[in-house]
Design a protein around this motif. Structure first.
Motif, PDB file in Angstrom:
ATOM      1  N   THR A  73      31.929  41.206  41.570  1.00 32.48           N
ATOM      2  CA  THR A  73      31.402  39.871  41.294  1.00 32.48           C
ATOM      3  C   THR A  73      32.574  38.910  41.231  1.00 32.48           C
ATOM      4  N   LEU A  74      32.671  38.045  42.238  1.00 32.97           N
ATOM      5  CA  LEU A  74      33.741  37.062  42.298  1.00 32.97           C
ATOM      6  C   LEU A  74      33.179  35.702  41.911  1.00 32.97           C
ATOM      7  N   GLY A  75      33.788  35.062  40.925  1.00 28.31           N
ATOM      8  CA  GLY A  75      33.353  33.749  40.488  1.00 28.31           C
ATOM      9  C   GLY A  75      34.173  32.646  41.137  1.00 28.31           C
ATOM     10  N   LEU A  76      33.538  31.519  41.406  1.00 27.37           N
ATOM     11  CA  LEU A  76      34.224  30.348  41.959  1.00 27.37           C
ATOM     12  C   LEU A  76      33.951  29.163  41.045  1.00 27.37           C
ATOM     13  N   VAL A  77      35.007  28.551  40.522  1.00 21.00           N
ATOM     14  CA  VAL A  77      34.868  27.440  39.584  1.00 21.00           C
ATOM     15  C   VAL A  77      35.644  26.236  40.092  1.00 21.00           C
ATOM     16  N   GLY A  78      35.293  25.081  39.557  1.00 21.33           N
ATOM     17  CA  GLY A  78      35.956  23.839  39.915  1.00 21.33           C
ATOM     18  C   GLY A  78      35.069  22.662  39.556  1.00 21.33           C
ATOM     19  N   GLU A  79      35.624  21.467  39.649  1.00 23.03           N
ATOM     20  CA  GLU A  79      34.870  20.263  39.329  1.00 23.03           C
ATOM     21  C   GLU A  79      33.780  20.004  40.363  1.00 23.03           C
ATOM     22  N   SER A  80      32.822  19.168  39.998  1.00 25.17           N
ATOM     23  CA  SER A  80      31.773  18.779  40.933  1.00 25.17           C
ATOM     24  C   SER A  80      32.383  18.073  42.139  1.00 25.17           C
ATOM     25  N   GLY A  81      31.906  18.438  43.315  1.00 24.06           N
ATOM     26  CA  GLY A  81      32.400  17.824  44.538  1.00 24.06           C
ATOM     27  C   GLY A  81      33.624  18.466  45.132  1.00 24.06           C
ATOM     28  N   CYS A  82      34.069  19.588  44.562  1.00 25.11           N
ATOM     29  CA  CYS A  82      35.285  20.216  45.083  1.00 25.11           C
ATOM     30  C   CYS A  82      35.024  21.099  46.297  1.00 25.11           C
ATOM     31  N   ALA A 261      38.084  32.715  41.302  1.00 23.02           N
ATOM     32  CA  ALA A 261      38.834  31.817  42.178  1.00 23.02           C
ATOM     33  C   ALA A 261      38.615  30.394  41.692  1.00 23.02           C
ATOM     34  N   VAL A 262      39.672  29.605  41.661  1.00 26.15           N
ATOM     35  CA  VAL A 262      39.613  28.212  41.208  1.00 26.15           C
ATOM     36  C   VAL A 262      39.813  27.308  42.420  1.00 26.15           C
ATOM     37  N   MET A 263      38.889  26.359  42.610  1.00 16.02           N
ATOM     38  CA  MET A 263      38.947  25.460  43.760  1.00 16.02           C
ATOM     39  C   MET A 263      39.154  24.025  43.305  1.00 16.02           C
ATOM     40  N   TYR A 264      39.995  23.315  44.056  1.00 13.89           N
ATOM     41  CA  TYR A 264      40.219  21.887  43.799  1.00 13.89           C
ATOM     42  C   TYR A 264      40.286  21.144  45.126  1.00 13.89           C
ATOM     43  N   LEU A 265      39.384  20.199  45.323  1.00 10.93           N
ATOM     44  CA  LEU A 265      39.380  19.331  46.492  1.00 10.93           C
ATOM     45  C   LEU A 265      39.431  20.127  47.802  1.00 10.93           C
ATOM     46  N   GLY A 266      38.583  21.148  47.887  1.00  8.85           N
ATOM     47  CA  GLY A 266      38.440  21.894  49.135  1.00  8.85           C
ATOM     48  C   GLY A 266      39.403  23.032  49.330  1.00  8.85           C
ATOM     49  N   LYS A 267      40.316  23.248  48.400  1.00  8.10           N
ATOM     50  CA  LYS A 267      41.305  24.319  48.529  1.00  8.10           C
ATOM     51  C   LYS A 267      41.303  25.221  47.305  1.00  8.10           C
ATOM     52  N   LEU A 268      41.630  26.485  47.505  1.00  9.64           N
ATOM     53  CA  LEU A 268      41.798  27.394  46.382  1.00  9.64           C
ATOM     54  C   LEU A 268      43.191  27.207  45.803  1.00  9.64           C
ATOM     55  N   VAL A 269      43.260  27.057  44.480  1.00  9.24           N
ATOM     56  CA  VAL A 269      44.553  26.871  43.826  1.00  9.24           C
ATOM     57  C   VAL A 269      44.972  28.092  43.014  1.00  9.24           C
ATOM     58  N   GLU A 270      44.019  28.969  42.699  1.00  9.75           N
ATOM     59  CA  GLU A 270      44.372  30.183  41.959  1.00  9.75           C
ATOM     60  C   GLU A 270      43.276  31.229  42.124  1.00  9.75           C
ATOM     61  N   THR A 349      51.762  35.927  42.257  1.00 13.84           N
ATOM     62  CA  THR A 349      52.701  35.730  41.155  1.00 13.84           C
ATOM     63  C   THR A 349      52.871  36.999  40.319  1.00 13.84           C
ATOM     64  N   GLY A 350      52.249  38.097  40.780  1.00 12.12           N
ATOM     65  CA  GLY A 350      52.368  39.357  40.063  1.00 12.12           C
ATOM     66  C   GLY A 350      51.033  39.878  39.585  1.00 12.12           C
ATOM     67  N   GLY A 351      50.802  41.166  39.782  1.00 13.12           N
ATOM     68  CA  GLY A 351      49.575  41.789  39.325  1.00 13.12           C
ATOM     69  C   GLY A 351      48.341  41.363  40.087  1.00 13.12           C
ATOM     70  N   GLY A 352      48.518  40.900  41.323  1.00  9.12           N
ATOM     71  CA  GLY A 352      47.377  40.455  42.107  1.00  9.12           C
ATOM     72  C   GLY A 352      46.915  39.046  41.809  1.00  9.12           C
ATOM     73  N   GLN A 353      47.605  38.360  40.883  1.00 10.16           N
ATOM     74  CA  GLN A 353      47.265  36.973  40.557  1.00 10.16           C
ATOM     75  C   GLN A 353      47.967  36.043  41.540  1.00 10.16           C
ATOM     76  N   MET A 354      47.210  35.130  42.158  1.00  6.97           N
ATOM     77  CA  MET A 354      47.752  34.253  43.177  1.00  6.97           C
ATOM     78  C   MET A 354      47.614  32.800  42.739  1.00  6.97           C
ATOM     79  N   SER A 355      48.654  32.030  42.987  1.00  4.25           N
ATOM     80  CA  SER A 355      48.659  30.618  42.576  1.00  4.25           C
ATOM     81  C   SER A 355      49.266  29.761  43.666  1.00  4.25           C
TER      82      SER A 355
END
Length: 385
Positions: A73-82, A261-270, A349-355
């Motif tokens: 289960t992969l979650g995707l979060v971010g502000e409205s309109g991202c 996964a965190v999205m901002y303005l059409g791109k994944l940031v983390e 950035t380590g441990g499979g975490q990407m930023s």
């Protein structure tokens, strides 16, 4: 169905010990990839002038890549309109991709046509956000759920026969906690939670492997939200499902998802495992989102890190890092030029975490707290609006 509330810690955040995400098997999280997305783009044209010529584009989804493992289960979060919903709908071929690659079990989804695409749609389904607007008020439940079965009928499954479709509709109504005789009723006869269960039954009736959940609990009461989340968790185990869970509520995502996964303005940031993201985020935007999680205890006072300024237009995104115009870390570091000129890649950035941050190693909770402490009450109140 029995109401079950989400366990919370002393600081108000959802605990992981008893959550569906925590109870999922490690094998599923490390399993083989089911869905792979590479450099996906979804642009919408902007027309202007007397001749209605194309004068620009809305960059709703811009060069996004990720992998979802089978059973995860992969979650995707971010502000409205991202671009969260657009991204999910593009994967399902409900929106036309401008570019990129989407693979389901090694099969190029974007290249499918005709019968091949029709068969693929059985394997990929969508649970809509609005339990009221997503159901046709003129159709009984049997036709709402059975409509997809009729569209996918062939000689093998026999779904053209009404009796077979009705039997399958009744089975999935029971699977989501509703009675079989509800199939004769219309949507206006149900509550919001019951309507969402009907929407879930409709999505599962074709026997999919991959389900996009587009904020499936955001329009429901808190007590009903926990019921739907627990239902989705049970259905995942029962039908061996893989979820792509789009949400605004970070507490819900923490409770339900194994990876975020965190999205901002059409791109994944983390992108990170849920525990890693909540314990030590590596992008300044992720920290700002986490600071916005409300604490249910009125005795606990929490200083929120408020992002200043407005979200830039997706039709004219900033150069370099798209978050640099609102980034508290860039301001703290003296506004380095690289943030506004070079688009940071999504790196491990380590441990499979990407930023996707040039200064990911300097993103700390202490730095965020010190920045939040410098914000005045007036600034916080104005920007929060």
């Amino acid at each position: 169905m029995e109401q079950t509330t989400q366990p919370t810690a002393a600081d108000g955040r959802t605990t992981r010990a008893e959550s569906p995400a925590a109870s999922a098997s490690a094998a599923a999280a490390k399993g083989e990839p089911l869905l792979e997305v590479r450099n996906l783009k979804t642009y919408y044209p902007i027309y202007g002038g007397i001749l209605r010529r194309r004068i620009g584009s809305v960059y709703a989804v811009d060069d996004v890549s990720l992998t979802i493992n089978r059973g995860q289960t992969l979650g995707l979060v971010g502000e409205s309109g991202c671009g969260k919903t657009t991204f999910g709908r593009t994967i399902l071929r409900l929106e036309k991709a401008t570019g990129g690659f989407v693979s389901m079990d090694g099969q190029d989804v974007l290249a499918l046509r005709g019968d091949s695409l029709k068969k693929m749609r059985r394997r990929m389904q969508l649970i809509f956000q609005d339990p009221y607007g997503s159901l046709n008020p003129r159709m009984p439940v049997s036709d709402i759920i059975g409509e997809g079965l009729l569209a996918q009928a062939d000689k093998t499954n026999g779904w053209r026969k009404r009796s077979i479709r009705d039997q399958r509709v009744g089975d999935y109504l029971e699977a989501v906690g509703l009675r079989r005789d509800y199939s004769r009723r219309y949507p206006h006869e149900f509550s919001g939670g019951q309507r969402q269960r009907i929407g879930i039954a409709r999505a599962l009736a074709l026997g999919p492997e991959f389900v996009v959940c587009d904020e499936p609990v955001s329009a429901l009461d808190v007590s009903i939200q926990s019921q739907i989340l627990n239902l989705l968790s049970d259905l995942r185990a029962e039908f061996n499902l893989t979820y792509f869970f789009i949400a605004h509520n970070l507490s819900v995502v923490q409770y339900f998802c194994e990876r975020i996964a965190v999205m901002y303005l059409g791109k994944l940031v983390e992108i990170a495992d849920t525990d890693a993201l909540y314990e030590h985020p590596r992008h300044p935007y992720s920290i700002a989102l986490l600071s916005a999680i409300p604490v249910p205890d009125p005795r606990v006072r929490k200083k929120r890190l408020v992002l200043r300024g407005d979200v830039p237009s997706p039709a004219n995104p900033p150069s370099g890092c798209r978050f640099h115009t609102r980034c508290w870390l860039r301001e703290r570091l003296g506004n380095p030029e690289i943030c506004s000129t070079v688009d940071p890649p999504l790196l491990d950035t380590g441990g499979g975490q990407m930023s996707a941050c040039h200064f990911a190693e300097q993103v700390t909770a202490q730095a965020a707290q010190e920045t939040a402490a410098t914000q005045s009450v007036i600034e916080t109140a104005v920007d929060a609006d």
